[in-house]
Design a protein around this motif. Structure first.
Motif, PDB file in Angstrom:
ATOM      1  N   ASP A  56      77.736  19.089  16.970  1.00  0.00           N
ATOM      2  CA  ASP A  56      79.169  19.421  16.959  1.00  0.00           C
ATOM      3  C   ASP A  56      79.465  20.554  15.977  1.00  0.00           C
ATOM      4  N   GLY A  58      77.442  22.953  15.370  1.00  0.00           N
ATOM      5  CA  GLY A  58      76.796  24.174  15.849  1.00  0.00           C
ATOM      6  C   GLY A  58      75.467  24.497  15.225  1.00  0.00           C
ATOM      7  N   LEU A  62      70.854  27.260  16.474  1.00  0.00           N
ATOM      8  CA  LEU A  62      70.982  28.520  15.738  1.00  0.00           C
ATOM      9  C   LEU A  62      69.960  29.554  16.154  1.00  0.00           C
ATOM     10  N   GLU A  66      73.056  34.445  20.905  1.00  0.00           N
ATOM     11  CA  GLU A  66      74.427  34.218  20.452  1.00  0.00           C
ATOM     12  C   GLU A  66      75.323  33.653  21.547  1.00  0.00           C
ATOM     13  N   GLY A  69      75.420  29.897  21.575  1.00  0.00           N
ATOM     14  CA  GLY A  69      75.759  29.168  20.362  1.00  0.00           C
ATOM     15  C   GLY A  69      74.858  29.445  19.180  1.00  0.00           C
ATOM     16  N   ALA A 122      72.060  23.209  22.468  1.00  0.00           N
ATOM     17  CA  ALA A 122      72.812  23.729  21.328  1.00  0.00           C
ATOM     18  C   ALA A 122      73.779  22.709  20.739  1.00  0.00           C
ATOM     19  N   ASP A 123      74.458  21.942  21.594  1.00  0.00           N
ATOM     20  CA  ASP A 123      75.453  21.013  21.054  1.00  0.00           C
ATOM     21  C   ASP A 123      74.939  19.584  20.915  1.00  0.00           C
TER      22      ASP A 123
END
Length: 392
Positions: A56, A58, A62, A66, A69, A122-123
């Motif tokens: 949540d 982010g 990484l 981009e 996310g 990503a999430d």
């Protein structure tokens, strides 16, 4: 080594953004009590709450482009892995889902595959497991027997994998198989994504000493139907895709081990300052202090090498294998030395579960063997960096 697309830069101090990420990751991890990981393990469940909290915020993607996310590269993900591990949360799925599968899909996935899988990586809502190791094919991946053969408009997957991490929390598994041609011969490796609940997929847990909440599994694929859009890189693009995932694997394993070493030395240093014998803190004695100081030297060297490997990867260097392997080797040794020093510093208390020191031993020692053994790293260094004859 192939020239990188941009000049690699290894900063010796963190940027403000990186420092903020480190602080935020630590705050999230420390919002869970100190026994959270052990409790998840004892209850037989993955650390879903922590995983989702990091997602949540982010932090799980990484390293991704981009638009998905990310944007901070492998260097960004090393901060997350190290900081989480330094709080006692050894999130193996950062290695598997974020580093390996995120890198493979970012580089070799179709636009549709990226759209389907990268947001969940990503999430944290759709992590992926990774399956390459087999009972008779560990380091020698060229001996894989799991196969993928054409049938109708798709394929059929058959075989067995072992020591597969985090299947219980994964939405799907990225499987390394070998393409079986019409003659029945096994050819080059290929990659496919398989839903964990697909017909023909079964799994059994492998009992392990305490390492962390993520389980290890044997996974069986009994004539599993695979659609064409589940292949990554086509029928013959698997080997390149696999290696594009294994260097990130080694880098994030190194970051996790650096975090383990930090946790061990933090605990040991605090205890050595507090524990008093004959009116003197035990940390004043060189037999204790030098042991911890030597482990600290090992840790800082390992962190430096991990940063170099991440910088080379993020610069687009095609061959970062040497740096990634050395970082993984150095970090595993640093973690083992740090945990050993912490246990010895605590004396008998080092074996008391409530002290949380002996728990670190398992993850530290595991990474000397997995995902590539220390012996195979030394073989790599001997052959590729010293020019010695190949020994295997």
């Amino acid at each position: 080594m192939t020239a990188p697309t941009i000049t690699p830069v290894l900063p010796l101090t963190e940027s403000d953004t990186e420092a903020e990420i480190r602080s935020a990751v630590r705050r999230i991890c420390e919002s869970f009590d100190i026994d959270y990981a052990r409790r998840c393990h004892d209850e037989g469940r993955p650390p879903t709450e922590l995983w989702r909290a990091l997602g949540d915020a982010g932090f799980l993607g990484l390293n991704l482009p981009e638009q998905w996310g990310g944007g901070l590269g492998m260097a960004g993900l090393t901060i997350v892995a190290e900081e989480a591990a330094s709080t006692g949360n050894y999130l193996v799925m950062l290695v598997v889902s974020s580093a390996i599968n995120g890198s493979v899909l970012s580089t070799h996935g179709t636009d549709e595959q990226k759209e389907r899988w990268l947001p969940g990586i990503a999430d944290g809502t759709g992590p992926l497991a990774f399956a390459i190791t087999e009972p008779d094919a560990g380091s020698n991946s060229h001996q894989l027997r799991t196969s993928l053969r054409r049938e109708g408009d798709g394929y059929v997957l058959s075989g067995q994998k072992v020591f597969i991490s985090g299947v219980e929390s994964a939405a799907a598994i990225l499987v390394v198989a070998r393409f079986r041609d019409e003659s029945g011969e096994l050819g080059v490796p290929c990659l496919c994504i398989v839903d964990v609940d697909a017909p023909g997929v079964t799994r059994t847990p492998i009992r392990m000493p305490y390492i962390g909440p993520d389980k290890q599994w044997q996974v069986f694929f009994d004539d599993v139907i695979i659609a064409r859009d589940q292949l990554i890189g086509g029928e013959r693009g698997g080997m390149r895709a696999v290696f594009d995932g294994l260097n990130p694997e080694r880098i994030i394993v190194a970051a996790l081990e650096n975090g383990v070493a930090r946790q061990a030395l933090d605990k040991a240093s605090a205890y050595a300052n507090e524990r008093t014998v004959w009116k003197t803190p035990i940390g004043a004695h060189q037999a204790v202090a030098h042991r911890l100081a030597k482990a600290k030297v090992d840790l800082e060297l390992a962190r430096l090498m991990t940063g170099k490997a991440a910088a080379l990867f993020d610069a687009g260097a095609t061959d970062v294998g040497a740096a990634a392997n050395i970082a993984k080797y150095a970090a595993a040794e640093a973690a083992i030395h740090s945990v050993e020093a912490a246990i010895q510093t605590h004396g008998g208390n080092g074996f008391a579960v409530e002290q949380g020191v002996s728990d670190m031993w398992w993850i530290a020692r595991l990474m000397r063997t997995a995902p590539v053994s220390a012996d195979m790293v030394l073989n790599y260094v001997a052959e590729h960096l010293l020019g010695l004859p190949k020994s295997y």
